[in-house]
Scaffold this motif. Structure first.
Motif, PDB file in Angstrom:
ATOM      1  N   UNK A 113     -17.268 -10.761  13.007  1.00  0.00           N
ATOM      2  CA  UNK A 113     -16.268 -11.774  13.197  1.00  0.00           C
ATOM      3  C   UNK A 113     -14.924 -11.292  13.276  1.00  0.00           C
ATOM      4  N   UNK A 114     -14.269 -10.345  12.280  1.00  0.00           N
ATOM      5  CA  UNK A 114     -13.016  -9.961  12.346  1.00  0.00           C
ATOM      6  C   UNK A 114     -12.582  -9.253  13.529  1.00  0.00           C
ATOM      7  N   UNK A 115     -13.550  -8.511  14.293  1.00  0.00           N
ATOM      8  CA  UNK A 115     -13.354  -7.753  15.340  1.00  0.00           C
ATOM      9  C   UNK A 115     -13.160  -8.513  16.582  1.00  0.00           C
ATOM     10  N   UNK A 116     -14.344  -9.457  16.627  1.00  0.00           N
ATOM     11  CA  UNK A 116     -14.076 -10.764  17.620  1.00  0.00           C
ATOM     12  C   UNK A 116     -12.873 -11.333  17.704  1.00  0.00           C
ATOM     13  N   UNK A 117     -12.283 -11.826  16.517  1.00  0.00           N
ATOM     14  CA  UNK A 117     -11.203 -12.549  16.492  1.00  0.00           C
ATOM     15  C   UNK A 117      -9.934 -11.655  16.919  1.00  0.00           C
ATOM     16  N   UNK A 118      -9.849 -10.263  16.537  1.00  0.00           N
ATOM     17  CA  UNK A 118      -8.918  -9.442  17.006  1.00  0.00           C
ATOM     18  C   UNK A 118      -8.822  -9.226  18.342  1.00  0.00           C
ATOM     19  N   UNK A 119     -10.117  -8.905  18.974  1.00  0.00           N
ATOM     20  CA  UNK A 119     -10.132  -8.845  20.462  1.00  0.00           C
ATOM     21  C   UNK A 119      -9.700 -10.311  21.297  1.00  0.00           C
TER      22      UNK A 119
ATOM     23  N   UNK B  43      -5.896 -10.278  20.841  1.00  0.00           N
ATOM     24  CA  UNK B  43      -5.350  -9.155  21.731  1.00  0.00           C
ATOM     25  C   UNK B  43      -5.113  -9.675  23.102  1.00  0.00           C
ATOM     26  N   UNK B  44      -6.432 -10.273  23.635  1.00  0.00           N
ATOM     27  CA  UNK B  44      -6.735 -10.945  24.934  1.00  0.00           C
ATOM     28  C   UNK B  44      -5.535 -12.137  25.216  1.00  0.00           C
ATOM     29  N   UNK B  45      -5.673 -12.914  24.301  1.00  0.00           N
ATOM     30  CA  UNK B  45      -4.398 -14.089  24.488  1.00  0.00           C
ATOM     31  C   UNK B  45      -3.025 -13.352  24.628  1.00  0.00           C
TER      32      UNK B  45
END
Length: 152
Positions: free
Chosen positions: A134-140, A143-145
Motif C-alpha cells: 500500500x505504501x509503495x502504491x501510494x508513493x507511485x 509521483x505520477x500526479x
C-alpha cells in the motif's frame, strides 16, 4: 441544604442561558456567512470543481476490466508467484503474489482465495507484506500526479 440546592439551580440556569447564547451566536454567524455574496460564489465554484476521491482515482487507474495490459500483468504475476512457490522460494513467490494483489480489481476476493490455497506460513508472509504494498502504491500514485502537474 437549601443553599446547595439554590446554587445548583443557579448553575443550571446559567448553563441553559449560556447554551442559548451560543446557539444564538451560531445562528447569527450562519446568516452573516450565507448572506455574503463571495461565500455563495466560492461555494458554487467548489461544487463545480469537485475533485475525485482518492479511492475513485485508484479504481480507475487499476481496474483490470478496463485495461487489458493489467489483466495480462495480473495473470503473469500469479503464474510467477506459483512458480516460485513450487520451487520453494517463498519470498519471491510472495513478492509476485503481492504484485498480483496490487493490480487485482477485487483484492479482498483474491485474499480469500489465497487464504484457502496457500500454506499458512506463506499466507502470513503475504499479509505482512500488504502494508508495504500500500505504501509503495501510494508513493507511485503521488509521483505520477506530481509528474502530471509539473508543467516542465
Amino acid at each position: 441544604m437549601p443553599s446547595v440546592r439554590s446554587l445548583l439551580g443557579l448553575l443550571a440556569a446559567a448553563a441553559v442561558c449560556g447554551a442559548f447564547a451560543f446557539l444564538g451566536y451560531c445562528v447569527y454567524l450562519d446568516r452573516k456567512r450565507r448572506g455574503d455574496p463571495a461565500f455563495k460564489r466560492r461555494l458554487r465554484d467548489k461544487r463545480r470543481a469537485k475533485p475525485q476521491k482518492p479511492e475513485e482515482r485508484g479504481t480507475q487507474l487499476w481496474d483490470p476490466a478496463k485495461n487489458k495490459k493489467l489483466q495480462e500483468l495480473f495473470l503473469q504475476e500469479v503464474r510467477m508467484g506459483e512458480l516460485w512457490l513450487s520451487r520453494g522460494e517463498h519470498r519471491m513467490g510472495v513478492r509476485h503474489l503481492s504484485n498480483a494483489l496490487l493490480v487485482c480489481g477485487q483484492p479482498q476476493e483474491l485474499l480469500k482465495v489465497f487464504k484457502h490455497t496457500l500454506p499458512p506460513k506463506v499466507f502470513e508472509m503475504l499479509l505482512h507484506k500488504i502494508p508495504l504494498i500500500c505504501q509503495q502504491f501510494e508513493a507511485d500514485v503521488n509521483e505520477q500526479e506530481c509528474l502530471e502537474d509539473d508543467p516542465d
